[in-house]
Scaffold this motif. Structure first.
Motif, short mmCIF file in Angstrom:
data_model
loop_
_atom_site.label_atom_id
_atom_site.label_comp_id
_atom_site.label_asym_id
_atom_site.label_seq_id
_atom_site.Cartn_x
_atom_site.Cartn_y
_atom_site.Cartn_z
N GLU A 19 0.83 -1.21 0.00
CA GLU A 19 0.00 0.00 0.00
C GLU A 19 0.87 1.26 0.00
OE1 GLU A 19 -3.09 0.36 -0.45
OE2 GLU A 19 -3.75 -1.72 -0.30
N ALA A 20 1.98 1.22 0.74
CA ALA A 20 2.89 2.36 0.77
C ALA A 20 3.53 2.59 -0.60
CB ALA A 20 3.97 2.14 1.83
N SER A 77 -3.72 -7.85 -5.82
CA SER A 77 -4.90 -7.60 -5.00
C SER A 77 -5.01 -6.13 -4.64
CB SER A 77 -4.86 -8.45 -3.74
OG SER A 77 -4.83 -9.83 -4.05
N ALA A 78 -3.88 -5.50 -4.33
CA ALA A 78 -3.88 -4.08 -3.98
C ALA A 78 -4.26 -3.23 -5.19
CB ALA A 78 -2.51 -3.68 -3.45
N ASP A 86 -15.83 -3.33 -10.21
CA ASP A 86 -15.87 -4.54 -9.39
C ASP A 86 -14.54 -4.75 -8.68
OD1 ASP A 86 -18.46 -5.06 -10.21
OD2 ASP A 86 -17.80 -6.19 -11.96
N ALA A 87 -14.25 -3.91 -7.71
CA ALA A 87 -12.98 -4.00 -6.98
C ALA A 87 -13.02 -5.13 -5.96
CB ALA A 87 -12.69 -2.67 -6.29
N PHE A 88 -11.85 -5.67 -5.66
CA PHE A 88 -11.70 -6.66 -4.59
C PHE A 88 -10.36 -6.41 -3.94
CE2 PHE A 88 -10.08 -8.65 -8.48
CZ PHE A 88 -8.83 -9.10 -8.08
N ASP A 89 -10.16 -7.00 -2.77
CA ASP A 89 -8.89 -6.81 -2.07
C ASP A 89 -8.32 -8.16 -1.65
OD1 ASP A 89 -10.41 -7.59 0.11
OD2 ASP A 89 -10.47 -5.59 1.03
N ARG A 95 -10.32 -15.22 1.22
CA ARG A 95 -11.61 -15.83 1.57
C ARG A 95 -12.10 -16.76 0.47
NH1 ARG A 95 -14.32 -11.64 1.39
NH2 ARG A 95 -13.71 -10.91 3.46
N ASP A 96 -12.01 -16.31 -0.78
CA ASP A 96 -12.49 -17.11 -1.90
C ASP A 96 -11.74 -18.44 -2.01
OD1 ASP A 96 -14.25 -15.11 -2.48
OD2 ASP A 96 -13.20 -14.38 -4.27
N VAL A 97 -10.43 -18.39 -1.88
CA VAL A 97 -9.66 -19.63 -2.05
C VAL A 97 -9.85 -20.54 -0.84
CG1 VAL A 97 -7.46 -18.84 -1.05
CG2 VAL A 97 -7.46 -20.56 -2.86
#
Length: 227
Positions: A19-20, A77-78, A86-89, A95-97
């Motif tokens: 994120e940085a 993911s970031a 349709d954003a995801f993180d 969670r999905d896997v």
């Protein structure tokens, strides 16, 4: 080794580092300029380096390359989380896997019983079939980006699982394309190679891994001659 709390903290810190890098203020301009598509080359390279570490590397090599692949997952993911639409993180990806893994192992997390490995494969395949029920062909979902040898064997394994008759690729293509196709030396050579790959598959040989081993052997011989 870390406990669960330590693992969660390490993943969070890695996510914070990414994120940085992507931050508009004080971040890394190169990272901010990347897209899922521009990072494909690096993802392929990192996966290839992990394969090499697994096959011929040390434990330290595997640890390092697994980290590099994980970094790619966190970075993608970031980038997705910053996108519109349709954003995801990273939490969504994890969670999905996790849920998919649970669904595909009903003999562990559900009420099914598996007497042997064949039963496990059957249950896994049945669970996956439910998830992919929208597919219209037995050959859907075989990535076009796979190396050719791997893709050939994957398609053949799908054919066997579907109970379809073997495809005489050479005769079928020649009939469809006509005599002009006979002049395509490259395609003809590819068909011959495909027949060899099919033979390897029937013998239980992973053609891609076999070729990697042979190439490493040749590289070793060439390097030895240099000295």
């Amino acid at each position: 080794m870390h406990d669960d709390t330590g693992l969660e903290a390490e993943v969070r810190e890695l996510s914070d580092v990414v994120e940085a890098l992507l931050a508009d203020q004080g971040g890394c301009e190169w990272n901010r300029a990347q897209t899922h598509e521009s990072l494909v080359t690096y993802l392929v390279e990192e996966c290839a380096e992990l394969v090499e570490a697994i096959e011929v590397g040390s434990s330290d090599d595997r640890r390092e390359e697994l980290g590099d692949v994980l970094y790619q997952v966190v970075l993608h993911s970031a980038l997705a989380a910053r996108a519109s639409g349709d954003a995801f993180d990273l939490a969504d990806v994890v969670r999905d896997v996790r849920l998919k893994t649970v669904r595909r192992h009903p003999h562990v997390f559900g009420g099914e019983n598996a007497a042997d490995v064949d039963d496990i494969v059957r249950l896994w395949s049945a669970a996956k079939a439910v998830e992919k029920s929208s597919r219209t062909s037995a050959y859907d979902g075989v990535p076009r980006g796979l190396p050719a040898l791997s893709r050939a064997q994957k398609l053949e394994s799908r054919r066997v699982a579907a109970g379809a008759l073997p495809a005489d690729v050479g005769a079928h293509t020649a009939d469809a394309a006509g005599a002009a196709d006979d002049a395509d030396v490259e395609l003809s050579w590819g068909r011959d190679l495909l027949a060899v790959v099919d033979t390897a598959g029937r013998a239980g040989i992973d053609a891609e891994r076999a070729l990697r081993r042979a190439v490493r052997e040749r590289e070793g011989l060439l390097r030895a001659r240099e000295t």
